[in-house]
Design a protein around this motif. Structure first.
Motif, PDB file in Angstrom:
ATOM      1  N   ASP A  11       6.951 -11.515  -4.069  1.00 22.19           N
ATOM      2  CA  ASP A  11       8.294 -12.032  -4.328  1.00 22.19           C
ATOM      3  C   ASP A  11       8.701 -13.117  -3.338  1.00 22.19           C
ATOM      4  O   ASP A  11       9.860 -13.538  -3.302  1.00 22.19           O
ATOM      5  CB  ASP A  11       9.319 -10.891  -4.290  1.00 22.19           C
ATOM      6  CG  ASP A  11       9.353 -10.162  -2.947  1.00 22.19           C
ATOM      7  OD1 ASP A  11       8.421 -10.367  -2.122  1.00 22.19           O
ATOM      8  OD2 ASP A  11      10.303  -9.385  -2.717  1.00 22.19           O
ATOM      9  N   GLY A  50       9.174 -16.148 -10.182  1.00 27.45           N
ATOM     10  CA  GLY A  50       9.036 -15.695 -11.560  1.00 27.45           C
ATOM     11  C   GLY A  50       7.717 -14.991 -11.750  1.00 27.45           C
ATOM     12  O   GLY A  50       6.813 -15.087 -10.914  1.00 27.45           O
ATOM     13  N   PRO A  51       7.551 -14.267 -12.853  1.00 30.31           N
ATOM     14  CA  PRO A  51       6.326 -13.497 -13.065  1.00 30.31           C
ATOM     15  C   PRO A  51       5.111 -14.340 -13.401  1.00 30.31           C
ATOM     16  O   PRO A  51       3.986 -13.916 -13.175  1.00 30.31           O
ATOM     17  CB  PRO A  51       6.690 -12.578 -14.232  1.00 30.31           C
ATOM     18  CG  PRO A  51       7.774 -13.300 -14.962  1.00 30.31           C
ATOM     19  CD  PRO A  51       8.545 -14.040 -13.920  1.00 30.31           C
ATOM     20  N   LEU A  52       5.314 -15.528 -13.962  1.00 29.68           N
ATOM     21  CA  LEU A  52       4.198 -16.368 -14.371  1.00 29.68           C
ATOM     22  C   LEU A  52       3.856 -17.407 -13.310  1.00 29.68           C
ATOM     23  O   LEU A  52       4.745 -17.909 -12.628  1.00 29.68           O
ATOM     24  CB  LEU A  52       4.546 -17.135 -15.660  1.00 29.68           C
ATOM     25  CG  LEU A  52       4.281 -16.467 -16.990  1.00 29.68           C
ATOM     26  CD1 LEU A  52       4.624 -17.430 -18.109  1.00 29.68           C
ATOM     27  CD2 LEU A  52       2.831 -16.044 -17.109  1.00 29.68           C
ATOM     28  N   TRP A  54       0.494 -19.592 -18.082  1.00 29.67           N
ATOM     29  CA  TRP A  54       1.119 -20.333 -16.994  1.00 29.67           C
ATOM     30  C   TRP A  54       2.206 -21.234 -17.549  1.00 29.67           C
ATOM     31  O   TRP A  54       2.221 -21.572 -18.729  1.00 29.67           O
ATOM     32  CB  TRP A  54       0.092 -21.156 -16.213  1.00 29.67           C
ATOM     33  CG  TRP A  54      -0.738 -22.103 -17.025  1.00 29.67           C
ATOM     34  CD1 TRP A  54      -1.749 -21.776 -17.879  1.00 29.67           C
ATOM     35  CD2 TRP A  54      -0.633 -23.530 -17.065  1.00 29.67           C
ATOM     36  NE1 TRP A  54      -2.281 -22.908 -18.443  1.00 29.67           N
ATOM     37  CE2 TRP A  54      -1.622 -24.005 -17.965  1.00 29.67           C
ATOM     38  CE3 TRP A  54       0.183 -24.464 -16.428  1.00 29.67           C
ATOM     39  CZ2 TRP A  54      -1.811 -25.362 -18.240  1.00 29.67           C
ATOM     40  CZ3 TRP A  54       0.001 -25.813 -16.706  1.00 29.67           C
ATOM     41  CH2 TRP A  54      -0.993 -26.247 -17.596  1.00 29.67           C
ATOM     42  N   THR A  55       3.105 -21.607 -16.693  1.00 28.91           N
ATOM     43  CA  THR A  55       4.176 -22.536 -17.037  1.00 28.91           C
ATOM     44  C   THR A  55       3.781 -23.924 -16.556  1.00 28.91           C
ATOM     45  O   THR A  55       3.442 -24.109 -15.386  1.00 28.91           O
ATOM     46  CB  THR A  55       5.495 -22.099 -16.379  1.00 28.91           C
ATOM     47  OG1 THR A  55       5.943 -20.896 -16.988  1.00 28.91           O
ATOM     48  CG2 THR A  55       6.569 -23.174 -16.543  1.00 28.91           C
ATOM     49  N   ALA A 114      12.829 -21.776 -14.096  1.00 32.95           N
ATOM     50  CA  ALA A 114      13.151 -20.352 -14.035  1.00 32.95           C
ATOM     51  C   ALA A 114      13.097 -19.717 -15.415  1.00 32.95           C
ATOM     52  O   ALA A 114      12.557 -18.614 -15.597  1.00 32.95           O
ATOM     53  CB  ALA A 114      14.528 -20.158 -13.410  1.00 32.95           C
ATOM     54  N   ALA A 115      13.627 -20.403 -16.412  1.00 32.58           N
ATOM     55  CA  ALA A 115      13.608 -19.872 -17.777  1.00 32.58           C
ATOM     56  C   ALA A 115      12.191 -19.841 -18.341  1.00 32.58           C
ATOM     57  O   ALA A 115      11.787 -18.877 -18.997  1.00 32.58           O
ATOM     58  CB  ALA A 115      14.516 -20.707 -18.663  1.00 32.58           C
ATOM     59  N   ARG A 169       9.290 -19.651 -16.769  1.00 31.46           N
ATOM     60  CA  ARG A 169       8.360 -18.720 -16.126  1.00 31.46           C
ATOM     61  C   ARG A 169       8.461 -17.316 -16.697  1.00 31.46           C
ATOM     62  O   ARG A 169       7.587 -16.470 -16.452  1.00 31.46           O
ATOM     63  CB  ARG A 169       8.596 -18.667 -14.607  1.00 31.46           C
ATOM     64  CG  ARG A 169       8.183 -19.924 -13.885  1.00 31.46           C
ATOM     65  CD  ARG A 169       8.200 -19.758 -12.386  1.00 31.46           C
ATOM     66  NE  ARG A 169       6.991 -19.113 -11.877  1.00 31.46           N
ATOM     67  CZ  ARG A 169       6.741 -18.883 -10.591  1.00 31.46           C
ATOM     68  NH1 ARG A 169       7.657 -19.234  -9.680  1.00 31.46           N
ATOM     69  NH2 ARG A 169       5.629 -18.315 -10.201  1.00 31.46           N
ATOM     70  N   ALA A 170       9.493 -17.048 -17.473  1.00 30.28           N
ATOM     71  CA  ALA A 170       9.639 -15.731 -18.091  1.00 30.28           C
ATOM     72  C   ALA A 170       8.951 -15.654 -19.448  1.00 30.28           C
ATOM     73  O   ALA A 170       8.906 -14.595 -20.062  1.00 30.28           O
ATOM     74  CB  ALA A 170      11.111 -15.393 -18.252  1.00 30.28           C
ATOM     75  N   LEU A 171       8.393 -16.762 -19.944  1.00 35.35           N
ATOM     76  CA  LEU A 171       7.838 -16.791 -21.291  1.00 35.35           C
ATOM     77  C   LEU A 171       6.485 -17.512 -21.269  1.00 35.35           C
ATOM     78  O   LEU A 171       6.429 -18.724 -21.156  1.00 35.35           O
ATOM     79  CB  LEU A 171       8.779 -17.526 -22.253  1.00 35.35           C
ATOM     80  CG  LEU A 171       8.321 -17.610 -23.712  1.00 35.35           C
ATOM     81  CD1 LEU A 171       8.243 -16.223 -24.327  1.00 35.35           C
ATOM     82  CD2 LEU A 171       9.259 -18.509 -24.501  1.00 35.35           C
TER      83      LEU A 171
END
Length: 411
Positions: A321, A353-355, A373-374, A401-402, A404-406
């Motif tokens: 994190d 973010g998770p990605l 990956w983003t 930020a948005a 990296r969640a998808l």
């Protein structure tokens, strides 16, 4: 005024149509230095990512005295030096050779071997594939024909946990139960004894060279061979006296990279901010033993995990994190003439973010990750595409930020 868009890369070959390579592979190496806007670049192949304490000191010294003071970690766990002067080639080669980092001048660019970095350290996996990496490196350097492989040809050695099996290898070994191994060669998979793994990998690489010579299209990797020129994998293994059973193609084992932090009781994993280590950070890693640079632009260190706070004080990423975890970027401006922005400066503000997220200065997207990956692509000084969506620089943080969640990018 609209920002200038990057040039569109040439379309890939149609299905069944092989790429024509009309020139040799120009990948940089330790002896073939690549000119860049910030000086010359050297790429050091490190089989399994392994560096001893002595090699770490030499690499840090070279970075300080001949380069820009930093060491970049590539997506294959190799090391790059930037900012080198025009006349430093002989001195650089001498220092590297003296530290054992240049065991074969003729083969130095083909030693592309990625192995599970934590293998043999954390109790996971079916075999210590780091030992295979050293044996394969020795075998490659001893085989004169292997020097003809492209600097992009990639060997993957996965100990069965699935951390590196999906990184796009040309010859992949995946350890299994009971002393067996699966040899992955594109659409062909063979089961064989682990004792034959290294010989089988080299045999497969030489079979590719045979097929490439017959095809005559200058292929650098098996996927570039034309139809009708698939290497005779089975025949090559049989002629080498390696018992190999063809098996139906199973799913590749897959697991995420190890998170920054402890790896078992005697090792830890840290990430380099944006994939670059200062000489001081590199020196801080090992009290003894060795480190292993990773394809995730970090290092596995054989040391007491209690040293994590100490390494964090050097600016290394030690927690999943932490700011900068999972964030990578190409060189960008001012080091690369093709880049449309200073992507490294903009990547510093990337939110967690998770990605993984990768910032690219041009459409080549150098050094991007594999898997999900983003993608953040510069289209001008103040504009980006975030996973394909046009985004002004002022809105970049929220858009990343948005995104990296998808997961939207896979390879």
């Amino acid at each position: 005024m609209l920002a200038a868009m990057p040039p569109t890369p040439p379309p890939p070959p149609e299905p069944g149509e092989a790429r024509i390579r009309d020139r040799g592979d120009a990948c940089p190496g330790a002896l073939r230095l690549h000119p860049a806007d910030d000086g010359r670049l050297a790429r050091l192949r490190l089989p399994g990512g392994r560096l001893t304490v002595r090699q770490i000191e030499v690499l840090a010294l070279v970075a300080e005295t001949l380069g820009d003071g930093r060491i970049s970690i590539t997506s294959r766990g190799n090391a790059e030096l930037r900012g080198l002067g025009d006349g430093c080639g002989a001195e650089l080669a001498g220092l590297l050779a003296g530290a054992g980092l240049l065991p074969s001048p003729t083969h130095e660019r083909v030693r592309n071997i990625v192995a599970s970095p934590a293998s043999g350290l954390d109790g996971l996996g079916y075999a210590d594939v780091q030992l295979w990496a050293r044996a394969l490196d020795t075998a490659l350097c001893a085989e004169p024909r292997a020097a003809s492989l492209s600097g992009r040809f990639l060997f993957l050695l996965d100990d069965g946990r699935g951390d590196v099996a999906g990184l796009g290898g040309d010859v992949s070994l995946v350890a299994g139960e009971g002393g067996t191994v699966l040899l992955w060669l594109g659409a062909r998979v063979f089961r064989l004894a682990a004792d034959d793994a290294v010989r089988a990998a080299l045999t497969a690489a030489l079979a590719f060279l045979d097929a490439a010579e017959t095809a005559g299209n200058g292929a650098w990797r098996p996927r570039e061979l034309p139809e009708g020129h698939v290497p005779d994998w089975a025949g090559a293994l049989a002629r080498a006296g390696i018992p190999a059973e063809p098996v139906p193609v199973p799913p590749l084992p897959e697991s995420p990279p190890p998170a920054p932090g402890p790896l078992g009781e005697h090792a830890l994993h840290v990430l380099a901010p944006l994939g670059r280590l200062t000489a001081a950070q590199l020196r801080a890693l090992p009290p003894a033993g060795e480190i292993r640079l990773t394809p995730w632009r970090g290092a596995v260190v054989t040391t007491d995990p209690a040293r994590l706070p100490e390494l964090e004080s050097y600016g290394l990423i030690t927690r999943p994190d932490a700011p900068g975890a999972g964030v990578t970027a190409c060189t960008g401006r001012p080091g690369c003439a093709k880049s449309l922005a200073d992507v490294r400066a903009d990547a510093l503000a990337a939110p967690p973010g998770p990605l993984p997220v990768h910032f690219s200065g041009c459409a080549r997207r150098c050094g991007h990750p594999y898997g999900a990956w983003t993608g953040v692509l510069a289209t001008g000084d103040d504009t980006y595409l975030v996973d394909g969506a046009p985004t002004p620089r002022t809105s970049l943080t929220a858009a990343v930020a948005a995104a990296r969640a998808l997961p939207t990018h896979t390879r």
